[in-house]
Design an enzyme around this catalytic site. Sequence first.
Site, PDB file in Angstrom:
ATOM      1  N   GLY A   1       0.955  -1.434   0.150  1.00  0.00           N
ATOM      2  CA  GLY A   1       0.078   0.086   0.214  1.00  0.00           C
ATOM      3  C   GLY A   1       0.825   1.261  -0.002  1.00  0.00           C
ATOM      4  O   GLY A   1       0.841   2.073  -0.771  1.00  0.00           O
ATOM      5  N   ALA A   2       1.702   1.503   1.090  1.00  0.00           N
ATOM      6  CA  ALA A   2       2.297   2.636   1.210  1.00  0.00           C
ATOM      7  C   ALA A   2       3.514   2.652   2.127  1.00  0.00           C
ATOM      8  O   ALA A   2       3.168   1.739   3.342  1.00  0.00           O
ATOM      9  CB  ALA A   2       1.623   3.924   1.407  1.00  0.00           C
ATOM     10  N   MET A   3       4.717   2.764   2.214  1.00  0.00           N
ATOM     11  CA  MET A   3       5.759   2.971   2.872  1.00  0.00           C
ATOM     12  C   MET A   3       6.400   4.378   3.056  1.00  0.00           C
ATOM     13  O   MET A   3       6.862   4.878   2.402  1.00  0.00           O
ATOM     14  CB  MET A   3       6.659   1.672   2.730  1.00  0.00           C
ATOM     15  N   GLU A   4       6.846   4.604   4.236  1.00  0.00           N
ATOM     16  CA  GLU A   4       7.325   5.899   4.495  1.00  0.00           C
ATOM     17  C   GLU A   4       8.831   5.975   4.650  1.00  0.00           C
ATOM     18  O   GLU A   4       9.483   6.645   5.224  1.00  0.00           O
ATOM     19  CB  GLU A   4       7.092   6.478   6.264  1.00  0.00           C
ATOM     20  N   ASN A   5       9.701   4.953   3.782  1.00  0.00           N
ATOM     21  CA  ASN A   5      11.023   5.007   3.894  1.00  0.00           C
ATOM     22  C   ASN A   5      11.719   6.506   3.621  1.00  0.00           C
ATOM     23  O   ASN A   5      11.137   7.316   3.105  1.00  0.00           O
ATOM     24  CB  ASN A   5      11.601   4.357   2.555  1.00  0.00           C
TER      25      ASN A   5
ATOM     26  N   HIS B   1       0.079  11.096   5.083  1.00  0.00           N
ATOM     27  CA  HIS B   1       0.587  10.365   6.458  1.00  0.00           C
ATOM     28  C   HIS B   1       1.964   9.978   6.336  1.00  0.00           C
ATOM     29  O   HIS B   1       2.999  10.010   7.141  1.00  0.00           O
ATOM     30  CB  HIS B   1      -0.374   9.220   6.448  1.00  0.00           C
ATOM     31  N   GLU B   2       2.417   9.379   4.997  1.00  0.00           N
ATOM     32  CA  GLU B   2       3.765   8.885   4.914  1.00  0.00           C
ATOM     33  C   GLU B   2       4.928   9.988   5.003  1.00  0.00           C
ATOM     34  O   GLU B   2       5.724   9.739   5.382  1.00  0.00           O
ATOM     35  CB  GLU B   2       3.845   8.284   3.663  1.00  0.00           C
TER      36      GLU B   2
ATOM     37  N   HIS C   1       5.357  11.025   8.673  1.00  0.00           N
ATOM     38  CA  HIS C   1       6.454   9.973   9.368  1.00  0.00           C
ATOM     39  C   HIS C   1       7.832  10.672   9.208  1.00  0.00           C
ATOM     40  O   HIS C   1       8.796   9.891   9.735  1.00  0.00           O
ATOM     41  CB  HIS C   1       6.240   8.636   8.415  1.00  0.00           C
TER      42      HIS C   1
ATOM     43  N   GLU D   1       2.914   5.273  15.123  1.00  0.00           N
ATOM     44  CA  GLU D   1       1.948   5.198  14.225  1.00  0.00           C
ATOM     45  C   GLU D   1       0.894   5.981  14.693  1.00  0.00           C
ATOM     46  O   GLU D   1       0.224   6.616  13.950  1.00  0.00           O
ATOM     47  CB  GLU D   1       1.563   3.737  14.276  1.00  0.00           C
TER      48      GLU D   1
END
Length: 488
Positions: A359-363, A395-396, A399, A418
């Site tokens: 879905g999505a990742m905040e790297n 949101h990402e 982070h 989170e």
Amino acid sequence: MARLIIPCRSSSLARFNLLGLLSHAPVPVRSASLPFRNSAKRLTQYRPFLTSEVTCLRKNRFLSHSVDRYKQKSRKLICSVATESVPDKAEESIMDAPKEIFLKDYTKPDYYFETVDLSFSLGEEKTIVSSKIKVLPRVKGSSAALVLDGHDLKLLSVKVQGKLLKEGDYQLDSRHLTLPSLPAEESFVLEIDTEIYPHKNTSLDGLYKSSGNFCTQCEAEGFRKITFYQDRPDIMAKYTCRVEADKTLYPVLLSNGNLTSQGDTEGGRHYALWEDPFKKPCYLFALVAGQLASRDDTFTTRSGRQVSLKIWTPAEDLPKTAHAMYSLKAAMKWDEDVFGLEYDLDLFNVVAVPDFNMGAMENKSLNIFNSKLVLASPETATDADYAAILGVIGHEYFHNWTGNRVTCRDWFQLSLKEGLTVFRDQEFSSDMGSRTVKRIADVSKLRIYQFPQDAGPMAHPVRPHSYIKMDNFYTGKFLFARNYGILL
């Protein structure tokens, strides 16, 4: 945080919230025409970011809801111990079985990592990963063994202070590389070369290849499938990453931080060198290589720095990224205005590919998304799609500070980073849309999902006393509890 997309199972109009879980209860179409209740001051403040497309959407009063963004690779909690006999062939696998991890057993690591220099030579059949790590004992003169996590890796070589170790100098099994004898010095350099096979990696954890692109997913414990490492969030280090690949097949080479150099090498290959000046845990490491095109823009921070923004997608999807770029710039300004948090690098990359199943990742500085949460066009996207993109992009990005620069000590604290970030994205979407409608939708999902789960076999604390598989944290109960500010 990584998100799993769950398809809608209802033919009726699905309701969404920014927190992510889908509701399949029908919603009257007339709800889409509820008026926004933003103050004129708020709308004026963010109007410079509005594209004509978004302006059109605002006139149609899209709802501030969201599609499911959560990672839930396993819906089944491991709650009991198997009593059946184990086949003879599985004797060895018993040693490899995941062990129960207890919160009470947390101890500080015996060694910290100060810097990590990674080098990737990407290939069609295999990839060579070289790591050079500056290791610092927590206690000077420590004689403790250094235990590194690793899974599905072929070890090529290990060096300590430039000395090549023989097989008898270390212990290797299917999950760990143990170095029992290390220099009694203030620091030393550890070099490890491994061979991995991204094209065979169907777990989609670590480094994998799909649809012609290399991509990574390291939350929660995927980095151990890239190289041997202390794969835990309290090991924070500064990273550099050199990526080399065939220039024709993979013209775009991305990783965390700022791009410091790039160029051609022999055999039709090229490289890119990336440097992240801020310490991060390994679950935030990211790498992308493939044939992608970018939508480019800039953002000027409140201190006057100019940040380069790029959204990377397959070339045919590029026209559908306008709203995502608007959302990113709006989130960056909102975070400065409301929380006083300014972006800390010169470049921010977003990658959207159709087969990223999280879905999505905040790297750090390289957010990776499933295309569903980035692409939108007026011809096909609904109001809820536009609102979902706004919320997830925000949101990402948020982070960057609440989760990346300040992260959790261990995975039992996952709800802390989170919970705070979800609160921030809720406030962002409320300011950009309708606060009242947003809150009604959030409470509705709380009643529909969390309450029934609390009464069923999937109920568990937000911060349990133990876990067997980290992915089991990502259930509806946990997500809703953290979303509503239950921070333990």
